[in-house]
Design an enzyme around this catalytic site. Structure first.
Site, mmCIF file in Angstrom:
data_model
loop_
_atom_site.group_PDB
_atom_site.id
_atom_site.type_symbol
_atom_site.label_atom_id
_atom_site.label_comp_id
_atom_site.label_asym_id
_atom_site.label_seq_id
_atom_site.Cartn_x
_atom_site.Cartn_y
_atom_site.Cartn_z
ATOM 1 N N GLU A 1 0.865 -1.191 0.000
ATOM 2 C CA GLU A 1 0.000 0.000 0.000
ATOM 3 C C GLU A 1 0.905 1.246 0.000
ATOM 4 O O GLU A 1 1.957 1.260 0.649
ATOM 5 C CB GLU A 1 -0.828 -0.028 1.302
ATOM 6 C CG GLU A 1 -1.655 1.208 1.581
ATOM 7 C CD GLU A 1 -2.227 1.203 3.015
ATOM 8 O OE1 GLU A 1 -1.551 0.720 3.948
ATOM 9 O OE2 GLU A 1 -3.359 1.674 3.179
ATOM 10 N N LYS B 1 -9.409 1.547 -1.815
ATOM 11 C CA LYS B 1 -9.621 1.041 -0.449
ATOM 12 C C LYS B 1 -10.976 1.466 0.109
ATOM 13 O O LYS B 1 -11.303 2.658 0.140
ATOM 14 C CB LYS B 1 -8.492 1.565 0.435
ATOM 15 C CG LYS B 1 -8.471 1.037 1.847
ATOM 16 C CD LYS B 1 -7.218 1.585 2.546
ATOM 17 C CE LYS B 1 -7.040 1.045 3.952
ATOM 18 N NZ LYS B 1 -5.788 1.561 4.555
ATOM 19 N N CYS C 1 -4.704 -3.099 2.976
ATOM 20 C CA CYS C 1 -4.428 -2.999 4.408
ATOM 21 C C CYS C 1 -5.620 -3.298 5.304
ATOM 22 O O CYS C 1 -5.964 -4.444 5.514
ATOM 23 C CB CYS C 1 -3.820 -1.644 4.739
ATOM 24 S SG CYS C 1 -3.102 -1.652 6.404
HETATM 25 N N1 CDT Z 1 -3.001 1.367 6.527
HETATM 26 C C1 CDT Z 1 -3.921 0.817 7.351
HETATM 27 O O1 CDT Z 1 -5.049 0.582 6.971
HETATM 28 N N2 CDT Z 1 -3.508 0.562 8.604
HETATM 29 C C2 CDT Z 1 -4.398 0.041 9.593
HETATM 30 C C3 CDT Z 1 -3.990 0.449 10.942
HETATM 31 C C4 CDT Z 1 -5.082 0.276 11.882
HETATM 32 S S1 CDT Z 1 -4.542 0.279 13.502
HETATM 33 C C5 CDT Z 1 -4.435 -1.404 13.867
HETATM 34 C C6 CDT Z 1 -4.491 -1.479 9.570
HETATM 35 O O2 CDT Z 1 -5.611 -1.979 9.660
HETATM 36 O O3 CDT Z 1 -3.474 -2.162 9.542
#
Ligand code: CDT
Length: 381
Positions: free
Chosen positions: A54, A153, A225
């Site tokens: 990402e 996303k 993500c």
């Molecule tokens: N980039 C991204 O979506 N990061 C989020 C962080 C959330 S905090 C656990 C993720 O779900 O990994």
């Protein structure tokens, strides 16, 4: 004919921005040189598809509130067209000066690429034109020399405004991006397996997915993500027969405002990452290729560190391969036999036989949590 695809998960170490240490684009040329080196290495090892993280071209800038418009603009790839901006309008990103070297080399090597970036889409058909920012990934096909799929996303974590505590780690994706508007659309990637059935071909089946399953070009889905934590997203792809789910991520390893030492929080973040990826693959009988941007991108800044954990899971929920390092550029390569998706789809996860959609309406009709009513009184002793 075996349907085996050799895939490389291209974990990236941190994209450090020396100038501000907060959120700039980082030295683009250095980042692209690393991406190209990973692509070359993967090609040498016989990979047919390389998956990058990402926001691969920049630092994970949603950890900081950027107020300088020029600095912010430099983090985004501008694209425009007269529609929603799906893959059929992706010529802009194909020719972007930031991406062209990668896509040109991918075409020359005959290696497909999936990669994430910050997209600034302008709909020129609106009056005045409307610009919307998305957290996006594209799938570039070397066989066609074009972007054949785009995903924006859907699940944006974090907040629209910063936590009012200078010591807190921030997650401001809801400030920078709008939720994706292209849905969870699986697609077929051309040229990855020999002898794939084609629509209208002489031997093409006419009686639906049951008989064509596992015989056409590979079916691929993309997540980004936080999406990997949502089983609704996985199922949306599973219901389209996705055989390979590609997911790049930037997940912070430690937030001072959360409970636990840095080591404890990192261990928990990795646990939740693996649970999500393993469960998604198992319950949808698909391979999952999960690719980290990892390591410390912003020294001394809360939330400046990212977990590693790059991993490939198989349709039975088993780990196929994983990264040895937690913060460097590293290829995780495996030959994936897509036929492994078939058995669980014919048995325990035969959706047509076993799903009970008459009981699932709450999943799409209700967003937040609704508890049963409180009981009237204590039960008698
Ligand atoms: N980039 C991204 O979506 N990061 C989020 C962080 C959330 S905090 C656990 C993720 O779900 O990994």
């Amino acid at each position: 004919m075996a349907r085996i695809v050799k895939v490389a998960a291209a974990q990236m170490g941190p994209n450090v921005h020396e100038a501000t240490n907060t959120g700039g684009p980082g030295p683009r040329a250095t980042v692209m040189a690393r991406i190209l080196a990973l692509l070359e290495d993967a090609a040498k090892q016989g990979a047919q598809l390389v998956v990058f993280p990402e926001l691969a071209l920049t630092t994970f800038f949603p950890r900081a509130m950027i107020t300088d418009a020029a600095e912010l603009e430099a983090l985004f790839e501008p694209e425009e067209g007269s529609g929603a901006g799906g893959s059929s309008e992706a010529a802009g990103i194909r020719e972007s000066p930031h991406f062209k070297p990668l896509f040109d080399r991918s075409t020359a090597l005959g290696v497909d690429v999936s990669i994430g970036y910050a997209e600034r889409w302008t709909n020129t058909a609106a009056t005045p034109p409307v610009t919307t920012d998305y957290n996006t990934a594209v799938y570039f096909s070397a066989a066609t020399g074009s972007v054949v799929a785009k995903y924006r996303k859907v699940h944006l974590p974090g907040r629209t405004t910063p936590i009012p505590d200078p010591g807190a780690a921030q997650q401001l994706e809801k400030h920078y991006f709008r939720p994706g508007n292209l849905g969870f659309q699986a697609f077929r990637a051309p040229g990855l397996v020999a002898g794939a059935r084609k629509a209208g071909g002489p031997e093409a089946a006419t009686d639906g997915a049951e008989s064509t399953s596992g015989t056409g070009d590979p079916i691929i889905g993309m997540l980004i993500c936080n999406d990997r934590r949502w089983f609704e997203a996985w199922r949306s792809l599973g219901l389209q027969g996705a055989e390979l789910v590609l997911c790049g991520y930037n997940t912070s390893d430690y937030k001072p405002q959360d409970t636990g030492t840095p080591a404890e929080q990192t261990a928990l973040a990795l646990l939740h990452h693996h649970i999500s990826c393993q469960g998604g693959s198992y319950t949808n009988a698909c391979f999952g290729v999960h690719v980290a941007k990892a390591g410390v991108e912003a020294t001394g800044q809360p939330g400046g560190g990212l977990i590693g954990g790059t991993v490939i899971y198989d349709p039975l929920g088993r780990k196929v391969a994983e990264a040895m390092t937690q913060d460097t550029d590293e290829l995780v390569i495996a030959a994936l036999d897509l036929d492994m998706c078939r058995k669980p789809r014919q048995t325990i996860f035969n959706f047509a036989n076993h799903r009970r959609v008459e009981h699932y309406s709450r999943i799409v009709e209700q967003v937040g949590l609704v508890e049963p009513p409180l009981l009237e009184s204590f039960l008698p002793e």
